[in-house]
Design an enzyme around this catalytic site. Structure first.
Site, PDB file in Angstrom:
ATOM      1  CE  LYS A   9      -0.423  10.088  -6.620  1.00  0.00           C
ATOM      2  NZ  LYS A   9      -0.187   8.713  -7.119  1.00  0.00           N
ATOM      3  CG  PHE A  59      -2.465  -0.067  -7.266  1.00  0.00           C
ATOM      4  CD1 PHE A  59      -3.232   1.068  -7.027  1.00  0.00           C
ATOM      5  CD2 PHE A  59      -2.636  -0.734  -8.478  1.00  0.00           C
ATOM      6  CE1 PHE A  59      -4.138   1.538  -7.970  1.00  0.00           C
ATOM      7  CE2 PHE A  59      -3.545  -0.267  -9.426  1.00  0.00           C
ATOM      8  CZ  PHE A  59      -4.296   0.872  -9.169  1.00  0.00           C
ATOM      9  NE  ARG A  87      -2.944  11.443 -16.472  1.00  0.00           N
ATOM     10  CZ  ARG A  87      -2.894  10.518 -15.515  1.00  0.00           C
ATOM     11  NH1 ARG A  87      -3.372  10.770 -14.296  1.00  0.00           N
ATOM     12  NH2 ARG A  87      -2.361   9.351 -15.737  1.00  0.00           N
ATOM     13  NE  ARG A 104       2.225  10.547 -12.079  1.00  0.00           N
ATOM     14  CZ  ARG A 104       1.043   9.994 -12.309  1.00  0.00           C
ATOM     15  NH1 ARG A 104       0.817   9.329 -13.437  1.00  0.00           N
ATOM     16  NH2 ARG A 104       0.072  10.100 -11.415  1.00  0.00           N
ATOM     17  CG  HIS A 117      -4.452  12.408  -8.173  1.00  0.00           C
ATOM     18  ND1 HIS A 117      -4.874  11.158  -8.559  1.00  0.00           N
ATOM     19  CD2 HIS A 117      -5.490  13.249  -8.411  1.00  0.00           C
ATOM     20  CE1 HIS A 117      -6.127  11.245  -9.001  1.00  0.00           C
ATOM     21  NE2 HIS A 117      -6.524  12.504  -8.922  1.00  0.00           N
TER      22      HIS A 117
HETATM   23  P1  ADP Z   1      -2.655   7.592 -12.576  1.00  0.00           P
HETATM   24  O1  ADP Z   1      -2.260   8.199 -11.243  1.00  0.00           O
HETATM   25  O2  ADP Z   1      -1.555   7.714 -13.581  1.00  0.00           O
HETATM   26  O3  ADP Z   1      -3.976   8.112 -13.076  1.00  0.00           O
HETATM   27  P2  ADP Z   1      -4.028   5.130 -11.818  1.00  0.00           P
HETATM   28  O4  ADP Z   1      -5.261   5.957 -11.706  1.00  0.00           O
HETATM   29  O5  ADP Z   1      -4.075   3.900 -12.665  1.00  0.00           O
HETATM   30  O6  ADP Z   1      -2.782   6.003 -12.327  1.00  0.00           O
HETATM   31  O7  ADP Z   1      -3.558   4.642 -10.383  1.00  0.00           O
HETATM   32  C1  ADP Z   1      -3.616   5.493  -9.262  1.00  0.00           C
HETATM   33  C2  ADP Z   1      -2.299   5.425  -8.506  1.00  0.00           C
HETATM   34  O8  ADP Z   1      -2.107   4.106  -7.975  1.00  0.00           O
HETATM   35  C3  ADP Z   1      -1.031   5.680  -9.313  1.00  0.00           C
HETATM   36  O9  ADP Z   1      -0.752   7.053  -9.488  1.00  0.00           O
HETATM   37  C4  ADP Z   1       0.019   4.992  -8.465  1.00  0.00           C
HETATM   38  O10 ADP Z   1       0.392   5.809  -7.357  1.00  0.00           O
HETATM   39  C5  ADP Z   1      -0.720   3.771  -7.951  1.00  0.00           C
HETATM   40  N1  ADP Z   1      -0.485   2.621  -8.838  1.00  0.00           N
HETATM   41  C6  ADP Z   1      -1.172   2.310  -9.960  1.00  0.00           C
HETATM   42  N2  ADP Z   1      -0.679   1.192 -10.548  1.00  0.00           N
HETATM   43  C7  ADP Z   1       0.352   0.784  -9.766  1.00  0.00           C
HETATM   44  C8  ADP Z   1       1.276  -0.321  -9.824  1.00  0.00           C
HETATM   45  N3  ADP Z   1       1.255  -1.209 -10.827  1.00  0.00           N
HETATM   46  N4  ADP Z   1       2.216  -0.422  -8.854  1.00  0.00           N
HETATM   47  C9  ADP Z   1       2.247   0.464  -7.854  1.00  0.00           C
HETATM   48  N5  ADP Z   1       1.419   1.516  -7.734  1.00  0.00           N
HETATM   49  C10 ADP Z   1       0.476   1.697  -8.675  1.00  0.00           C
HETATM   50 MG    MG Z   2      -5.840   7.835 -12.180  1.00  0.00          MG
END
Ligand code: ADP
Ligand code: MG
Length: 216
Positions: A9, A59, A87, A104, A117
């Site tokens: 990212k 978000f 993951r 992370r 990501h």
């Molecule tokens: P992941 O990246 O762990 O798979 P998600 O798919 O749920 O998580 O969300 C995509 C992205 O959105 C996250 O990596 C993060 O950058 C952002 N995000 C998700 N939830 C939040 C939150 N509560 N506050 C701020 N950013 C968030």
């Molecule tokens: Mg995700």
């Protein structure tokens, strides 16, 4: 064999050291690298296709704006249980909640500004790899692992600021000990120390990072 998408990212791009170290630890899992390239997808691709599943969430706008801010390093990796392995190494979504030894937890900037990501399920992995194949130009026989190693070598010893510093600012902002403007100014100074990106690009990130911090 399972395939998945991994992206550095914008914080992982600008914060050269952290991004390189994250990629290095992914390689150390022994996964196959089927694609590696730095590119800048169109905003619409990220907003309407890649992040379609998050449309409407609180978000979403911040996420799309952030992901559109810089070029991204795009990786397609494969291997047995690759999604689960990557993951687990990545750690939880929110940096402060992620295991301190995970990517992370260790290198992520703060909150949802989490450096990398990665497809979060086998279903997502399949969908994302298929989707990104529409915009990448995969060259048969190219040694993509070599490309990724060259990227890592270029940046793994870059000057770095420990993520702890960003998280202190994040806490100070959340607890209202400093203003948004002060937080952005300090974040900008820190990012500048860690990067060779042009000022114009680096300048886009602080406001997006403070916005993410204040999302809750
Ligand atoms: P992941 O990246 O762990 O798979 P998600 O798919 O749920 O998580 O969300 C995509 C992205 O959105 C996250 O990596 C993060 O950058 C952002 N995000 C998700 N939830 C939040 C939150 N509560 N506050 C701020 N950013 C968030
Ligand atoms: Mg995700």
């Amino acid at each position: 064999m399972e395939e998945m998408l991994i992206l550095l990212k914008p914080d992982g791009m600008v914060r050269r050291y952290s991004g390189a170290r994250a990629l290095k630890s992914i390689l150390e899992l022994g996964v196959n690298i089927n694609f590696f390239e730095v590119l800048k997808p169109k905003r619409e691709f990220l907003a309407d296709r890649h992040y379609a599943e998050h449309k409407g969430k609180f978000f979403y706008d911040n996420l799309v704006n952030f992901m559109s801010a810089t070029e991204l390093a795009v990786v397609i990796a494969s291997g047995d249980n690759v999604v689960e392995k990557v993951r687990t190494l990545l750690g939880k979504t929110m940096c402060e909640k992620a295991d301190p030894l995970s990517i992370r937890g260790r290198y992520g900037t703060t909150k949802g500004v989490n450096l990398v990501h990665a497809s979060d399920s086998n279903e997502t992995a399949e969908r994302e790899v298929k989707l990104w194949m529409e915009i990448i130009n995969l060259e048969e026989g190219k040694d993509y692992k070599k490309e990724m190693l060259a990227y890592i070598k270029t940046y793994e010893n870059f000057p770095m600021i420990d993520s702890v510093r960003y998280r202190e600012i994040s806490r100070d902002l959340s607890d209202k000990r400093i203003s948004k403007e002060e937080a952005e100014k300090t974040i900008n100074e820190l990012l500048t120390k860690e990067t060779d990106f042009e000022e114009e690009i680096v300048n886009k990130l602080p406001a997006l990072i403070t916005e993410n911090i204040l999302l809750g």
